[in-house]
Write an enzyme that holds these catalytic residues in place. Structure first.
Site, PDB file in Angstrom:
ATOM      1  N   PRO A  12      39.131  56.326  -8.288  1.00 16.59           N
ATOM      2  CA  PRO A  12      38.448  56.160  -9.573  1.00 16.59           C
ATOM      3  C   PRO A  12      37.604  54.902  -9.672  1.00 16.59           C
ATOM      4  CG  PRO A  12      40.797  55.732  -9.781  1.00 16.59           C
ATOM      5  CD  PRO A  12      40.595  56.327  -8.429  1.00 16.59           C
ATOM      6  N   ASN A  13      36.462  55.094 -10.310  1.00 17.75           N
ATOM      7  CA  ASN A  13      35.506  54.029 -10.642  1.00 17.75           C
ATOM      8  C   ASN A  13      34.707  53.511  -9.448  1.00 17.75           C
ATOM      9  OD1 ASN A  13      36.223  53.904 -13.503  1.00 17.75           O
ATOM     10  ND2 ASN A  13      38.167  53.095 -12.769  1.00 17.75           N
ATOM     11  N   ARG A  20      29.471  47.793 -10.897  1.00 19.62           N
ATOM     12  CA  ARG A  20      30.789  47.513 -11.465  1.00 19.62           C
ATOM     13  C   ARG A  20      31.296  46.138 -10.996  1.00 19.62           C
ATOM     14  NH1 ARG A  20      36.437  49.897  -9.083  1.00 19.62           N
ATOM     15  NH2 ARG A  20      37.761  49.097 -10.729  1.00 19.62           N
ATOM     16  N   TYR A  25      33.501  43.082  -6.642  1.00 22.32           N
ATOM     17  CA  TYR A  25      33.370  44.185  -5.685  1.00 22.32           C
ATOM     18  C   TYR A  25      32.093  44.161  -4.854  1.00 22.32           C
ATOM     19  CZ  TYR A  25      37.326  45.994  -8.333  1.00 22.32           C
ATOM     20  OH  TYR A  25      38.556  46.132  -8.918  1.00 22.32           O
ATOM     21  N   ASN A  77      40.667  54.285  -0.191  1.00 25.05           N
ATOM     22  CA  ASN A  77      40.656  53.290  -1.268  1.00 25.05           C
ATOM     23  C   ASN A  77      41.007  54.055  -2.533  1.00 25.05           C
ATOM     24  OD1 ASN A  77      40.307  51.384  -3.219  1.00 25.05           O
ATOM     25  ND2 ASN A  77      38.313  50.661  -2.469  1.00 25.05           N
ATOM     26  N   ALA A  80      42.544  52.162  -8.731  1.00 25.47           N
ATOM     27  CA  ALA A  80      43.693  51.834  -9.587  1.00 25.47           C
ATOM     28  C   ALA A  80      44.893  52.744  -9.332  1.00 25.47           C
ATOM     29  CB  ALA A  80      43.288  51.915 -11.054  1.00 25.47           C
ATOM     30  N   GLU A 101      44.973  52.152   4.271  1.00 27.46           N
ATOM     31  CA  GLU A 101      44.675  51.745   2.890  1.00 27.46           C
ATOM     32  C   GLU A 101      43.628  50.630   2.933  1.00 27.46           C
ATOM     33  OE1 GLU A 101      48.125  50.139   0.954  1.00 27.46           O
ATOM     34  OE2 GLU A 101      47.024  49.585  -0.867  1.00 27.46           O
ATOM     35  N   HIS A 103      40.907  48.044   0.502  1.00 26.53           N
ATOM     36  CA  HIS A 103      40.431  47.518  -0.772  1.00 26.53           C
ATOM     37  C   HIS A 103      39.291  46.555  -0.498  1.00 26.53           C
ATOM     38  CE1 HIS A 103      43.875  49.244  -2.788  1.00 26.53           C
ATOM     39  NE2 HIS A 103      44.628  48.753  -1.819  1.00 26.53           N
ATOM     40  N   ARG A 110      44.789  38.737  -7.287  1.00 28.79           N
ATOM     41  CA  ARG A 110      44.347  39.124  -8.633  1.00 28.79           C
ATOM     42  C   ARG A 110      45.555  39.277  -9.582  1.00 28.79           C
ATOM     43  NH1 ARG A 110      40.267  43.933  -8.045  1.00 28.79           N
ATOM     44  NH2 ARG A 110      39.907  43.332 -10.223  1.00 28.79           N
ATOM     45  N   ARG A 114      48.344  44.271  -9.873  1.00 30.91           N
ATOM     46  CA  ARG A 114      47.694  44.774  -8.644  1.00 30.91           C
ATOM     47  C   ARG A 114      48.468  44.385  -7.390  1.00 30.91           C
ATOM     48  NH1 ARG A 114      42.588  46.437 -10.615  1.00 30.91           N
ATOM     49  NH2 ARG A 114      41.970  45.162 -12.389  1.00 30.91           N
TER      50      ARG A 114
HETATM   51  C1  DQA Z   1      40.332  48.164  -5.513  1.00 34.32           C
HETATM   52  C2  DQA Z   1      41.410  47.257  -6.120  1.00 34.32           C
HETATM   53  C3  DQA Z   1      42.145  47.971  -7.242  1.00 34.32           C
HETATM   54  O1  DQA Z   1      43.123  47.091  -7.815  1.00 34.32           O
HETATM   55  C4  DQA Z   1      41.187  48.378  -8.325  1.00 34.32           C
HETATM   56  O2  DQA Z   1      41.863  49.108  -9.329  1.00 34.32           O
HETATM   57  C5  DQA Z   1      40.005  49.137  -7.806  1.00 34.32           C
HETATM   58  C6  DQA Z   1      39.387  48.692  -6.572  1.00 34.32           C
HETATM   59  C7  DQA Z   1      39.481  47.428  -4.463  1.00 34.32           C
HETATM   60  O3  DQA Z   1      38.826  48.098  -3.669  1.00 34.32           O
HETATM   61  O4  DQA Z   1      39.443  46.191  -4.442  1.00 34.32           O
HETATM   62  O5  DQA Z   1      39.523  50.059  -8.437  1.00 34.32           O
HETATM   63  O6  DQA Z   1      40.979  49.259  -4.866  1.00 34.32           O
END
Ligand code: DQA
Length: 145
Positions: A12-13, A20, A25, A77, A80, A101, A103, A110, A114
């Site tokens: 998501p996002n 964003r 990021y 990735n 959240a 995994e 990020h 952070r 998280r």
């Molecule tokens: C993320 C880190 C997560 O905590 C966050 O919710 C994201 C992006 C990252 O790529 O740094 O959406 O996965």
């Protein structure tokens, strides 16, 4: 013989990357990252397929698809959902394909919420904190598995 397949799954996002919270990021878009992965994949001799969904179940379906297609690895990735999703944990445990995994940011640097990853216990390994390079480093790792 057909090339090894690496599925890159974004949660998501992440479709909003580039606009964003760029201070966290970075300025690269998801398309930029996908293109860089495809190019590096060609050099490494692996086929890279990149996808994004804001829906948890789509990510579960794609993890199952990685299994049915005999993928070499998944780079995930989960955004959240990393911090909430038992369904993704179970999906990773349900398949034989190694999941890396990733990020962009370093979640441990952070907010406290998280710091817990529900998927990390089932992942082959985690790469975090290197911005878009986290994905390229994960692809190098995937190609060596
Ligand atoms: C993320 C880190 C997560 O905590 C966050 O919710 C994201 C992006 C990252 O790529 O740094 O959406 O996965």
């Amino acid at each position: 013989m057909s090339q090894k397949l690496v599925l890159v799954l974004n949660g998501p996002n992440l479709n909003l990357l580039g606009q964003r919270e760029p201070g966290i990021y970075g300025s690269a878009t998801l398309d930029d990252i996908g293109a860089a992965l495809t190019e590096r994949g060609e050099a490494l001799g692996v086929t890279v397929e990149s996808r994004q969904s804001n829906h948890e179940g789509a990510l579960v379906d794609w993890l199952h698809e990685a299994q049915s297609r005999g993928a070499q690895a998944v780079i995930l990735n989960a955004g959240a959902y990393t911090h909430t999703s038992v369904a993704l944990l179970d999906a990773i445990r349900a398949i034989d394909v190694p999941v890396i995994e990733v990020h962009l940011s370093n979640p441990h640097a952070r907010e406290a919420f998280r710091h817990t990853s529900w998927i990390a216990p089932a992942a082959k390994g985690t790469i975090a904190g290197f911005g878009a390079d986290s994905y390229l480093l994960a692809l190098e790792a995937a190609a060596r598995l």
